[in-house]
Design a protein around this motif. Structure first.
Motif, mmCIF file in Angstrom:
data_model
loop_
_atom_site.group_PDB
_atom_site.id
_atom_site.type_symbol
_atom_site.label_atom_id
_atom_site.label_comp_id
_atom_site.label_asym_id
_atom_site.label_seq_id
_atom_site.Cartn_x
_atom_site.Cartn_y
_atom_site.Cartn_z
ATOM 1 N N SER A 320 0.844 -1.202 0.000
ATOM 2 C CA SER A 320 0.000 0.000 0.000
ATOM 3 C C SER A 320 0.873 1.243 0.000
ATOM 4 C CB SER A 320 -0.900 0.018 1.236
ATOM 5 O OG SER A 320 -1.764 -1.083 1.224
ATOM 6 N N ARG A 323 3.006 0.987 -3.727
ATOM 7 C CA ARG A 323 2.195 0.965 -4.954
ATOM 8 C C ARG A 323 3.054 0.612 -6.165
ATOM 9 N NH1 ARG A 323 -3.408 1.896 -3.623
ATOM 10 N NH2 ARG A 323 -3.142 2.422 -1.451
ATOM 11 N N VAL A 329 -5.271 -0.706 -7.231
ATOM 12 C CA VAL A 329 -6.218 -0.742 -6.116
ATOM 13 C C VAL A 329 -5.811 -1.873 -5.170
ATOM 14 C CG1 VAL A 329 -8.639 -1.013 -5.443
ATOM 15 C CG2 VAL A 329 -8.064 0.158 -7.590
ATOM 16 N N CYS A 353 -4.413 0.852 2.751
ATOM 17 C CA CYS A 353 -5.004 0.255 1.540
ATOM 18 C C CYS A 353 -6.243 1.067 1.121
ATOM 19 C CB CYS A 353 -5.329 -1.213 1.769
ATOM 20 S SG CYS A 353 -6.260 -1.552 3.257
ATOM 21 N N ASP A 354 -6.821 0.713 -0.031
ATOM 22 C CA ASP A 354 -7.972 1.459 -0.552
ATOM 23 C C ASP A 354 -9.288 0.908 -0.013
ATOM 24 O OD1 ASP A 354 -6.439 3.105 -2.498
ATOM 25 O OD2 ASP A 354 -5.914 1.105 -3.207
ATOM 26 N N SER A 379 -11.224 3.879 1.711
ATOM 27 C CA SER A 379 -10.413 4.979 2.236
ATOM 28 C C SER A 379 -11.095 6.333 2.018
ATOM 29 C CB SER A 379 -9.020 4.978 1.593
ATOM 30 O OG SER A 379 -9.155 5.001 0.195
ATOM 31 N N ASP A 380 -12.056 6.392 1.073
ATOM 32 C CA ASP A 380 -12.788 7.655 0.875
ATOM 33 C C ASP A 380 -13.974 7.781 1.832
ATOM 34 O OD1 ASP A 380 -14.645 5.877 -0.117
ATOM 35 O OD2 ASP A 380 -14.371 6.428 -2.219
ATOM 36 N N ARG A 405 -12.937 1.815 -8.827
ATOM 37 C CA ARG A 405 -11.764 2.614 -8.474
ATOM 38 C C ARG A 405 -10.611 2.475 -9.462
ATOM 39 N NH1 ARG A 405 -14.823 1.733 -4.337
ATOM 40 N NH2 ARG A 405 -14.933 3.311 -2.691
#
Ligand code: CTP
Length: 407
Positions: A320, A323, A329, A353-354, A379-380, A405
């Motif tokens: 993470s 990347r 993702v 992580c996402d 994560s959003d 994503r």
């Protein structure tokens, strides 16, 4: 066009069979399809009939069988069979059949059916390794995939004769799973076509001596479901699996590892060109600091020596942070017993992580069971609850969120 009543409300599947020795394995696929409530029309090529005769296909499917467009011409079968299908699966697909399909040639009933089908199409190739690796076959496979067909990667192993290598027809049970998943999703486009995804599964083992290890209770079922569903959605899948005793999912490149360190090496290597990495494996956080090369023996009158543990690398946190590929993702899993969501949010932040799939460890959930229930944290800030259900349903929701994503 579609909707001839002859399917009796059952999903209509066309099983195309081309002329390879693996044609006999298509009988098993046909049996699985019919026994699970599908109406199956078998369309063999003329050369497939050299391996398995029309009487076998007809008896197992309950339908007449023809390979040429000249049979039952009044029913226009070369158009009707493809138009009314919900799924076409060609198993085995020879190099020659893939070439004809890629170029739109239609000398027989199966290739006509492929041109008239508007439903999802699955090819399960089987051929010698050299033929699979030939640039002509590579180009034909790429063309078919670019048009939305699912081309399952062949399995590796013993081929006809003494050769071994990539080119075996995947296990019919696994081809059946791909078909079932695609039918369950309706006529949706294989939305992971052209993508490479890496999934880790199972549980690592950290050796103490040649006969003992520290392990965990992960069965690998959730990770395998993720690999299988991604393949059914068209992805190239690398499954890095630690100590699971499950059959290889069809069309998936399987890398077997034992320890956390080996898992790290394999995941990082595969992640270099991956669009998504899903860490479903239960990775041991600690390993014994020393490995005894000989079996540790009990000694009369002596207490056992304590086992000293050291930290393992945190693979999820590492990829993470680094990347390996832009826009990748990254998905983690968390099994929690208390304060499930609060711990999950905290873990999502720490790991970087996402998406984090958080499940509560309980009696009928998680380890070894066929079903799961989870909340997927993003994560959003988004939260997607996934109700109690098959691990494949959770896997599909993970891929839905990953797809949203991807750049
Ligand atoms: N994981 C990893 N490397 C490790 C340990 C875990 O990549 N050494 C990954 C798992 O594959 C999983 C996620 O991290 O996707 C969650 O692991 P978990 O062990 O539950 O998290 P921890 O950070 O160890 O948190 P805690 O021990 O507090 O539960």
């Amino acid at each position: 066009m579609a909707g001839a009543a002859d399917g009796g409300g059952k999903p209509r599947v066309v099983l195309g069979v081309s002329g390879g020795i693996a044609a006999y394995k298509a009988c098993e696929l046909l049996r699985r399809l019919t026994e699970s409530g599908h109406d199956v029309r078998v369309v063999p090529t003329a050369s497939a009939l050299n391996f398995v005769g029309a009487a076998t296909w007809s008896a197992l499917s309950g339908h007449p069988v023809a390979s040429e467009v000249w049979s039952d011409v009044h029913e226009v079968p070369h158009v009707r069979i493809g138009q009314s299908a919900d799924l076409v699966v060609v198993a085995p697909a020879t190099a020659d059949l893939l070439a004809r399909a890629a170029h739109g040639l239609a000398p027989d009933l199966l290739t006509n059916t492929l041109l008239t089908a508007r439903c999802p199409v699955v090819f399960a190739p089987a051929m010698h390794t050299e033929m699979w690796e030939h640039p002509a076959t590579r180009a034909n496979v790429a063309t078919l995939r670019s048009r939305g067909a699912v081309v399952i990667e062949p399995a590796s192993g013993r081929l006809t004769g003494a050769d071994t290598g990539k080119g075996r027809l995947p296990d019919p049970a696994e081809i059946f799973e791909v078909c079932r998943r695609i039918l369950a999703r309706g006529a949706a486009e294989p939305d992971l076509t052209g993508r490479h995804v890496v999934v880790s599964a199972g549980g690592t083992r950290e050796p103490l001596d040649p006969v003992r290890y520290l392990g965990n209770r992960s069965s690998g079922k959730q990770g395998y479901a993720l690999a299988r569903t991604a393949a059914a959605r068209g992805a190239r899948v690398t499954l890095v699996t630690a100590n699971a005793s499950l059959p290889d999912p069809a069309g998936v490149d399987v890398v077997r590892v034992e320890t956390a360190k080996q898992l790290r090496t394999a995941v990082i290597e595969a992640a270099g060109d991956a669009d998504a990495v899903v860490m479903a494996a239960a990775v041991a956080d600690f390993r014994p600091s020393d490995y005894a090369t000989g079996k540790i023996k009990k000694k009369d009158g002596q207490e056992p020596a304590p086992i000293v543990l050291v930290r393992n690398p945190d693979i999820l946190a590492e990829i993470s942070a680094e990347r390996p590929r832009a826009g990748q993702v990254i998905v983690g899993f968390a099994a929690e017993t208390d304060d499930v969501l609060a711990n999950g949010r905290d873990k999502l932040r720490r790991k970087g992580c996402d998406l984090l799939v958080v499940n509560e460890v309980g009696e009928r959930k998680t380890f070894g069971s066929e079903a799961n229930e989870a909340v997927i944290l993003a994560s959003d800030g988004a939260e997607t609850p996934v109700p109690y259900g098959p691990k494949e349903a959770l896997a599909d929701t993970v891929w839905d969120l990953v797809t949203l994503r991807l750049p």
